[in-house]
Write a protein that holds these residues in place. Structure first.
Motif, PDB file in Angstrom:
ATOM      1  N   GLU A   1       0.830  -1.209   0.000  1.00 38.36           N
ATOM      2  CA  GLU A   1       0.000   0.000   0.000  1.00 38.36           C
ATOM      3  C   GLU A   1       0.866   1.260   0.000  1.00 38.36           C
ATOM      4  O   GLU A   1       0.538   2.241  -0.676  1.00 38.36           O
TER       5      GLU A   1
ATOM      6  N   ALA B   1       2.081   1.804  -3.454  1.00 35.11           N
ATOM      7  CA  ALA B   1       1.018   2.332  -4.312  1.00 35.11           C
ATOM      8  C   ALA B   1       0.779   3.816  -4.027  1.00 35.11           C
ATOM      9  O   ALA B   1       0.594   4.611  -4.958  1.00 35.11           O
ATOM     10  N   ILE B   2       0.808   4.197  -2.764  1.00 35.33           N
ATOM     11  CA  ILE B   2       0.620   5.604  -2.400  1.00 35.33           C
ATOM     12  C   ILE B   2       1.774   6.440  -2.945  1.00 35.33           C
ATOM     13  O   ILE B   2       1.568   7.519  -3.504  1.00 35.33           O
TER      14      ILE B   2
ATOM     15  N   GLU C   1       3.668   5.791  -5.502  1.00 35.52           N
ATOM     16  CA  GLU C   1       3.530   5.864  -6.958  1.00 35.52           C
ATOM     17  C   GLU C   1       2.463   6.887  -7.344  1.00 35.52           C
ATOM     18  O   GLU C   1       2.650   7.690  -8.253  1.00 35.52           O
ATOM     19  N   SER C   2       1.339   6.871  -6.634  1.00 38.66           N
ATOM     20  CA  SER C   2       0.258   7.809  -6.908  1.00 38.66           C
ATOM     21  C   SER C   2       0.699   9.249  -6.667  1.00 38.66           C
ATOM     22  O   SER C   2       0.427  10.137  -7.477  1.00 38.66           O
ATOM     23  N   LEU C   3       1.392   9.480  -5.553  1.00 36.57           N
ATOM     24  CA  LEU C   3       1.878  10.827  -5.254  1.00 36.57           C
ATOM     25  C   LEU C   3       2.898  11.295  -6.285  1.00 36.57           C
ATOM     26  O   LEU C   3       2.887  12.452  -6.695  1.00 36.57           O
TER      27      LEU C   3
ATOM     28  N   ARG D   1       3.102  10.333  -9.438  1.00 34.88           N
ATOM     29  CA  ARG D   1       2.368  10.667 -10.668  1.00 34.88           C
ATOM     30  C   ARG D   1       1.667  12.010 -10.534  1.00 34.88           C
ATOM     31  O   ARG D   1       1.692  12.838 -11.444  1.00 34.88           O
ATOM     32  N   GLY D   2       1.035  12.242  -9.400  1.00 29.85           N
ATOM     33  CA  GLY D   2       0.333  13.510  -9.165  1.00 29.85           C
ATOM     34  C   GLY D   2       1.284  14.694  -9.202  1.00 29.85           C
ATOM     35  O   GLY D   2       0.974  15.735  -9.799  1.00 29.85           O
TER      36      GLY D   2
END
Length: 119
Positions: A43, A46-47, A49-51, A53-54
């Motif tokens: 998790e 994933a967080i 990676e998301s941050l 990308r953002g």
């Protein structure tokens, strides 16, 4: 005497059973902890990676908007790098000239941050 021997055997058997149950329970808890750690690690990845990308999307959007109004973002980045390099040089000089003062300031900042994080 036979009764005390029997009682001792039963007590030893009970103690062994309890020990086995504790060991089995500990192994079960350790397994659950490993599973939880693996899930948290997934998790967190994933967080992250998301941050990432953002942040990349935000940088791209801001860069495009700045370019659309005529701001040279490449030149801004170069100027910022020069200023950071100059600031780093000034800090290094200050530390070399006054090491005790620099140490005192670092200690004060550390105490301040520690105080804030303890709240």
């Amino acid at each position: 005497m036979a009764t005390s021997t029997t009682a001792a055997k039963r007590a030893a058997a009970s103690a062994k059973r309890v020990k086995d149950e504790v060991v089995a329970g500990g192994e079960e808890i350790a397994g659950e902890a490993r599973e939880t750690a693996a899930r948290v690690k997934r998790e967190a990845g994933a967080i992250e990676e998301s941050l990432t990308r953002g942040a990349e999307d935000l940088v791209a959007t801001v860069g495009e908007k700045l370019r659309s109004v005529g701001v040279d973002t490449d030149r801004m980045a170069d100027v910022a790098k020069e200023q950071v390099t100059e600031l780093q040089r000034l800090i290094e000089e200050e530390i070399r000239e006054r090491p005790l003062r620099a140490l005192g300031l670092a200690a004060a900042v550390g105490l301040f941050v520690g105080f804030l994080s303890a709240r």
